[in-house]
Design an enzyme around this catalytic site. Structure first.
Site, mmCIF file in Angstrom:
data_model
loop_
_atom_site.group_PDB
_atom_site.id
_atom_site.type_symbol
_atom_site.label_atom_id
_atom_site.label_comp_id
_atom_site.label_asym_id
_atom_site.label_seq_id
_atom_site.Cartn_x
_atom_site.Cartn_y
_atom_site.Cartn_z
ATOM 1 N N HIS A 1 -46.977 12.436 52.351
ATOM 2 C CA HIS A 1 -47.267 12.153 50.948
ATOM 3 C C HIS A 1 -46.907 13.352 50.075
ATOM 4 O O HIS A 1 -46.689 14.454 50.574
ATOM 5 C CB HIS A 1 -48.745 11.811 50.746
ATOM 6 C CG HIS A 1 -49.091 10.403 51.117
ATOM 7 N ND1 HIS A 1 -49.432 10.044 52.392
ATOM 8 C CD2 HIS A 1 -49.139 9.259 50.368
ATOM 9 C CE1 HIS A 1 -49.687 8.742 52.425
ATOM 10 N NE2 HIS A 1 -49.513 8.247 51.208
ATOM 11 N N LYS B 1 -51.548 14.870 46.576
ATOM 12 C CA LYS B 1 -52.566 14.077 47.254
ATOM 13 C C LYS B 1 -53.593 15.001 47.890
ATOM 14 O O LYS B 1 -53.250 15.865 48.697
ATOM 15 C CB LYS B 1 -51.927 13.167 48.313
ATOM 16 C CG LYS B 1 -52.925 12.218 48.976
ATOM 17 C CD LYS B 1 -52.216 11.178 49.821
ATOM 18 C CE LYS B 1 -53.202 10.251 50.524
ATOM 19 N NZ LYS B 1 -54.091 9.545 49.565
#
Length: 253
Positions: free
Chosen positions: A135, A139
């Site tokens: 990600h 995040k």
């Protein structure tokens, strides 16, 4: 549909665009600067709130919506050890709550394929298993909620597996973190978490034997895939009471 957006980061902005495209009104936006305005008075007249914030704030945000009688859709991950409390409160208050760790249709199809494959591999045997997730650097939680859902699906179908651990050098904190994947042993699933660039999300389930490798892989191209799913969930939840998931939206038993 009159919507509230709780959390006005990248996802919140994308949700606002999709709401507008689909003919809905964004009547309230809550972010860190005006968090105190998330109350019953400001939620009055809101059909559905869409909550995409942080693990530290999600529980309180959702509780406020439920107590105010506002239907709420949430996709915040990293806090769901308390989700059952809110589900119970929602039922007690005759409210409406929709939760998913990932709102992309393709990911939810992946969840079902993942369980089916785990059941088949469990019967055949002879394969080692890992889950990988990548990600963007913004995040905050690791492993991702999607990776945990994949792990839980495998655990439900493979009795030989007893849990999961996260291997994520230099990425946040996790209660199940290990410094070396070898620490997991054969009975626990290793989730390898990576944070780099602006990657919306890549999830891979890999089975490997001495002779071959089998992978399930899903790549999200952009945040719109997630925002669209969240707005569709809000449309589904509008006017309903109860606790719902993507299984209900997709009519999967």
């Amino acid at each position: 549909m009159k919507a509230a957006i709780i959390g006005y980061g990248r996802m919140g902005h994308e949700i606002e665009r999709v709401l507008s495209e689909r003919g809905h009104e964004t009547a309230l936006i809550i972010d860190a600067a005006n968090a105190s305005e998330l109350d019953a008075a400001h939620l009055a007249g809101i059909d559905v709130a869409l909550e995409f914030t942080t693990p530290a704030t999600a529980y309180a945000n959702l509780r406020t919506c439920i107590e105010a009688g506002t239907a709420v859709v949430s996709g915040t991950t990293g806090w769901t050890d308390r989700l059952a409390e809110l589900e119970a409160l929602c039922r007690q208050r005759n409210g409406a709550l929709f939760y998913a760790s990932n709102y992309c249709l393709g990911v939810n199809l992946l969840f079902r394929l993942n369980r089916q494959l785990a059941a088949m591999i469990g019967r055949v045997g002879g394969y080692d298993l890992t889950i990988g997730e990548v990600h963007h650097v913004h995040k905050q939680d690791a492993p991702s909620g999607t990776a945990i859902t994949l792990a839980e699906g495998i655990l439900a179908e493979m009795p030989g597996k007893t849990g999961w651990v996260d291997y994520a050098p230099g990425v946040g904190q996790a209660a199940n973190r290990v410094e070396d994947p070898a620490e997991a042993g054969e009975e626990r699933i290793v989730i390898r978490s990576v944070r780099e660039g602006e990657v919306p999300g890549i999830h891979t389930v890999t089975y490997e034997s001495e002779d071959d490798r089998l992978e399930l892989r899903h790549t999200i191209k952009n945040r719109r895939a997630l925002a669209l799913g969240a707005v569709v969930a809000a449309e589904f939840l509008c006017g309903k009471r109860g606790v719902y998931t993507m299984d209900d939206l997709l009519r999967i038993s």
